[in-house]
Design a protein around this motif. Structure first.
Motif, PDB file in Angstrom:
ATOM      1  N   LEU A   1       1.034   6.546  -6.694  1.00 48.37           N
ATOM      2  CA  LEU A   1      -0.090   7.451  -6.966  1.00 48.37           C
ATOM      3  C   LEU A   1       0.308   8.908  -6.749  1.00 48.37           C
ATOM      4  O   LEU A   1      -0.086   9.799  -7.514  1.00 48.37           O
ATOM      5  N   THR A   2       1.120   9.146  -5.699  1.00 46.03           N
ATOM      6  CA  THR A   2       1.578  10.504  -5.440  1.00 46.03           C
ATOM      7  C   THR A   2       2.453  11.006  -6.577  1.00 46.03           C
ATOM      8  O   THR A   2       2.312  12.149  -7.044  1.00 46.03           O
TER       9      THR A   2
ATOM     10  N   SER B   1       2.093   1.671  -3.426  1.00 46.46           N
ATOM     11  CA  SER B   1       1.002   2.186  -4.266  1.00 46.46           C
ATOM     12  C   SER B   1       0.764   3.666  -4.003  1.00 46.46           C
ATOM     13  O   SER B   1       0.521   4.456  -4.926  1.00 46.46           O
ATOM     14  N   TYR B   2       0.846   4.050  -2.720  1.00 42.59           N
ATOM     15  CA  TYR B   2       0.650   5.452  -2.353  1.00 42.59           C
ATOM     16  C   TYR B   2       1.716   6.330  -2.994  1.00 42.59           C
ATOM     17  O   TYR B   2       1.423   7.389  -3.581  1.00 42.59           O
ATOM     18  N   TYR B   3       2.993   5.867  -2.908  1.00 41.63           N
ATOM     19  CA  TYR B   3       4.079   6.627  -3.519  1.00 41.63           C
ATOM     20  C   TYR B   3       3.893   6.738  -5.031  1.00 41.63           C
ATOM     21  O   TYR B   3       4.118   7.788  -5.636  1.00 41.63           O
TER      22      TYR B   3
ATOM     23  N   LEU C   1       0.834  -1.214   0.000  1.00 44.39           N
ATOM     24  CA  LEU C   1       0.000   0.000   0.000  1.00 44.39           C
ATOM     25  C   LEU C   1       0.863   1.256   0.000  1.00 44.39           C
ATOM     26  O   LEU C   1       0.539   2.248  -0.657  1.00 44.39           O
ATOM     27  N   GLN C   2       1.961   1.203   0.757  1.00 38.86           N
ATOM     28  CA  GLN C   2       2.866   2.345   0.797  1.00 38.86           C
ATOM     29  C   GLN C   2       3.456   2.598  -0.583  1.00 38.86           C
ATOM     30  O   GLN C   2       3.543   3.743  -1.048  1.00 38.86           O
TER      31      GLN C   2
END
Length: 227
Positions: free
Chosen positions: A55-56, A51-53, A48-49
């Motif tokens: 997406l960011t 994926s977050y990076y 998830l981390q």
């Protein structure tokens, strides 16, 4: 203590040991399951981390693309306005030149104009025009007014009211009419015996000004050419 009692105690201890052993195995198994769950959650968290990076980063790239497109749009909009203004100016020039051409074609007496490069009083300017077989310019149409303004000079024209204050005449003796009057706002004001007319505010359609005839200005001559 009898042998029977001793055996009973041993059995009880053995059972307790077995129960503890079972509890130990169960706790160990539960610990291993919890460890596995923790590892799975940690892995999921890392995914998830990531994926977050991602997406960011994608968001930042999209924001940059948006900013670039916005800047390009603004530049295109500015270019559009500039081209529109240039087109309008060219259109105005075409219209003026077309009117000039039509005016010349419809006039059996074309005119020659001379604009001075030095400055003189109104009378001296008129004398110079007369020496050239001409006279100070007479303006009796919007086309001539637009034409005179295009010289972009503060200059005398053939307009005067020295005979009677407030009664303006052209150098050929004709009275100035309101129809072809292009006085600037507040003019003529007749201040300090300002009895001669000139073009002063040439960036505006209404550019005429009354001036003291002894003032030194550029001037424009007009000569009728016989066919």
């Amino acid at each position: 203590q009898t042998a029977t009692s001793q055996n009973t105690s041993n059995n009880n201890l053995s059972n307790a040991r077995d129960q503890l052993q079972t509890s130990y195995y169960n706790l160990t198994k539960e610990r291993d399951q919890l460890q596995t769950s923790y590892n799975n959650l940690a892995e999921e968290r890392d995914q998830l981390q990531t994926s977050y990076y991602n997406l960011t980063d994608e968001r930042d790239q999209l924001q940059t693309s948006y900013n670039n497109l916005t800047e390009e749009r603004d530049q295109l909009q500015t270019s559009y306005y500039n081209l529109t203004n240039e087109r309008d100016r060219l259109q105005e020039r075409v219209e003026v030149l077309t009117k000039d051409k039509n005016n010349l074609q419809g006039n059996s007496y074309p005119y020659f104009y001379y604009v001075s490069s030095t400055k003189k009083t109104w009378q001296q300017s008129r004398d110079d025009c007369r020496q050239k077989g001409a006279d100070l310019m007479i303006i009796n149409s919007k086309e001539e007014q637009d034409f005179a303004n295009r010289f972009k000079k503060y200059m005398w024209i053939g307009l005067i009211d020295s005979e009677r204050e407030g009664t303006w005449k052209w150098v050929d003796g004709t009275l100035l009419t309101k129809r072809f009057s292009y006085w600037a706002s507040g003019e003529p004001n007749g201040r300090t015996h300002e009895n001669c007319g000139d073009i002063k505010n040439y960036d505006a359609e209404k550019s005429w000004n009354d001036e003291s005839c002894s003032h030194s200005l550029y001037w424009v001559c007009e000569k009728k050419l016989l066919p």
